[in-house]
Structure formats: C-alpha cells, structure tokens
Design an enzyme around this catalytic site. Structure first.
Site, PDB file in Angstrom:
ATOM      1  N   ASP A  10       0.702  -0.970   0.017  1.00 52.41           N
ATOM      2  CA  ASP A  10       0.116  -0.001  -0.553  1.00 52.41           C
ATOM      3  C   ASP A  10       0.873   1.209   0.065  1.00 52.41           C
ATOM      4  OD1 ASP A  10       1.007  -0.218   2.357  1.00 52.41           O
ATOM      5  OD2 ASP A  10      -1.178   0.172   4.022  1.00 52.41           O
ATOM      6  N   CYS A  67       3.177  -3.112   4.558  1.00 51.83           N
ATOM      7  CA  CYS A  67       2.517  -2.180   4.606  1.00 51.83           C
ATOM      8  C   CYS A  67       2.695  -1.716   5.896  1.00 51.83           C
ATOM      9  CB  CYS A  67       1.040  -2.732   4.585  1.00 51.83           C
ATOM     10  SG  CYS A  67       0.744  -3.734   5.814  1.00 51.83           S
ATOM     11  N   THR A  69       2.909  -1.849   9.178  1.00 54.27           N
ATOM     12  CA  THR A  69       3.116  -2.521   9.557  1.00 54.27           C
ATOM     13  C   THR A  69       3.235  -3.794   9.855  1.00 54.27           C
ATOM     14  OG1 THR A  69       0.822  -2.965  10.906  1.00 54.27           O
ATOM     15  CG2 THR A  69       1.406  -1.592  11.989  1.00 54.27           C
ATOM     16  N   HIS A 100      10.623 -22.759   9.517  1.00 50.31           N
ATOM     17  CA  HIS A 100       9.708 -23.893  11.060  1.00 50.31           C
ATOM     18  C   HIS A 100       9.023 -23.982   9.813  1.00 50.31           C
ATOM     19  CE1 HIS A 100      12.509 -23.835  14.971  1.00 50.31           C
ATOM     20  NE2 HIS A 100      13.142 -24.136  14.046  1.00 50.31           N
ATOM     21  N   HIS A 135       8.270 -30.158  11.477  1.00 49.99           N
ATOM     22  CA  HIS A 135       7.358 -28.680  11.632  1.00 49.99           C
ATOM     23  C   HIS A 135       6.977 -28.723  10.324  1.00 49.99           C
ATOM     24  CE1 HIS A 135      10.226 -26.692  14.246  1.00 49.99           C
ATOM     25  NE2 HIS A 135      11.129 -27.564  13.654  1.00 49.99           N
TER      26      HIS A 135
HETATM   27  C1  RB5 Z   1      -1.894   2.403   6.272  1.00 52.83           C
HETATM   28  O1  RB5 Z   1      -2.108   3.969   6.854  1.00 52.83           O
HETATM   29  C2  RB5 Z   1      -1.628   1.808   7.357  1.00 52.83           C
HETATM   30  O2  RB5 Z   1      -2.750   1.520   8.257  1.00 52.83           O
HETATM   31  C3  RB5 Z   1      -1.048   0.184   6.982  1.00 52.83           C
HETATM   32  O3  RB5 Z   1       0.176   0.316   6.071  1.00 52.83           O
HETATM   33  C4  RB5 Z   1      -0.799  -1.018   7.741  1.00 52.83           C
HETATM   34  O4  RB5 Z   1       0.010  -0.373   8.601  1.00 52.83           O
HETATM   35  C5  RB5 Z   1      -1.960  -2.016   7.998  1.00 52.83           C
HETATM   36  O5  RB5 Z   1      -2.142  -2.778   8.764  1.00 52.83           O
END
Ligand code: RB5
Length: 149
Positions: A10, A67, A69, A100, A135
């Site tokens: 994203d 993305c 996180t 694993h 595993h």
């Molecule tokens: C975008 O702002 C953020 O929410 C997205 O990149 C991600 O971290 C969502 O899980």
C-alpha cells in the site's frame, strides 16, 4: 528461466517496495509489481489478495508484501488456502519463518524498517530452506478441509 517474484504494497510500503524491487532484480529475479504505483493512499487488501491468489494457486512459489505494520497485509493474505504469510521484522524472524513455518509470503512492516534491515530480512527469507520433519506435520495442520478451494 528466472523465478518470478510478485511484490505489492500500500502507500506505506510504496517507497521500500521500489527499493526492494531493484534489489530483487539485481539478484536475477523477475519481479512482478502488483502495485501500488504511487505514495497516494491505498487499501492494503486490494494488493494483498491478488498476490496471495497467485501463491495460493501455485502460479508462483512465493511473494513479498509491504504495509505500515505488516499486519493488514498478513491478515488478508492468510485468508487464502496454502498461503503462509509471515510478518518479519528481523533476519532471525525471517529465518525461523522459513525453517519452521515454510512461509511463502514475506510481509514487511515498512514503517519500522530501514532499507538496509529490510534488505537483510528479504535476503534471509529468500535463501533459507524449510527444515521439514516435525515442522512439516505442524504446517500441514494449518490447512482445514473446508478451506480448500
Ligand atoms: C496505513 O496507514 C496503514 O494502516 C497500513 O499500511 C498497515 O499498517 C495496516 O495494517
């Protein structure tokens, strides 16, 4: 023929995606960029699903998602049968995700990684083999019958 590796992000992962693409190409992979194509706001699931579908159907062996996180991308990708998407924030996690858990999608938390660290994580994930043995039994228990397409 060189291996095709799909990659998608994203907006939060866009810049790092571009950098990692160059790294993959330099290593001889054929990169299939599934977007996003700019830093403009984008919804992670719109990019996770097409990539996970390629892996799920066996059209490609593995893929890379990014993305902010890593969480949203992994939630969406892991809805697909036979997809094991692992969020990795260190080379050690990436290594264990391969050894694993036989992770076939690497998910990078782009807002929490330097390009250097992301490169090391990617390289580790690409080059580490699944250990199999006990595993394999555990990984096989992840899929449920009603998940099969
Ligand atoms: C975008 O702002 C953020 O929410 C997205 O990149 C991600 O971290 C969502 O899980």
């Amino acid at each position: 023929m060189s291996e095709v590796i799909p990659i998608a992000s994203d907006h939060a992962g866009f810049e790092l995606k571009e950098q990692l693409e160059a790294r993959l190409r330099a290593q001889g992979f054929e990169v299939r960029d599934l977007g996003t194509d700019s830093p403009a706001s984008a919804d992670y699931a719109d990019y996770a699903h097409p990539l996970a579908d390629l892996v799920s159907r066996g059209e490609v062996k593995r893929g890379v998602l990014l993305c902010g996180t890593g969480l949203g991308m992994s939630y969406a990708a892991n809805r697909h049968p036979n997809v094991r998407a692992a969020v990795a924030w260190s080379p050690e996690i990436a290594e264990l995700a391969r050894r694993h858990n036989d992770a076939n999608v690497l998910v990078l938390p782009a807002r929490f990684l330097s390009p250097e660290d992301a490169g090391k994580i990617l390289d580790t994930w690409l080059t580490t083999d699944f250990e199999g043995g006990r595993h394999r039994r555990r990984v096989e228990k992840i899929e449920r019958e009603d998940d099969t397409p």
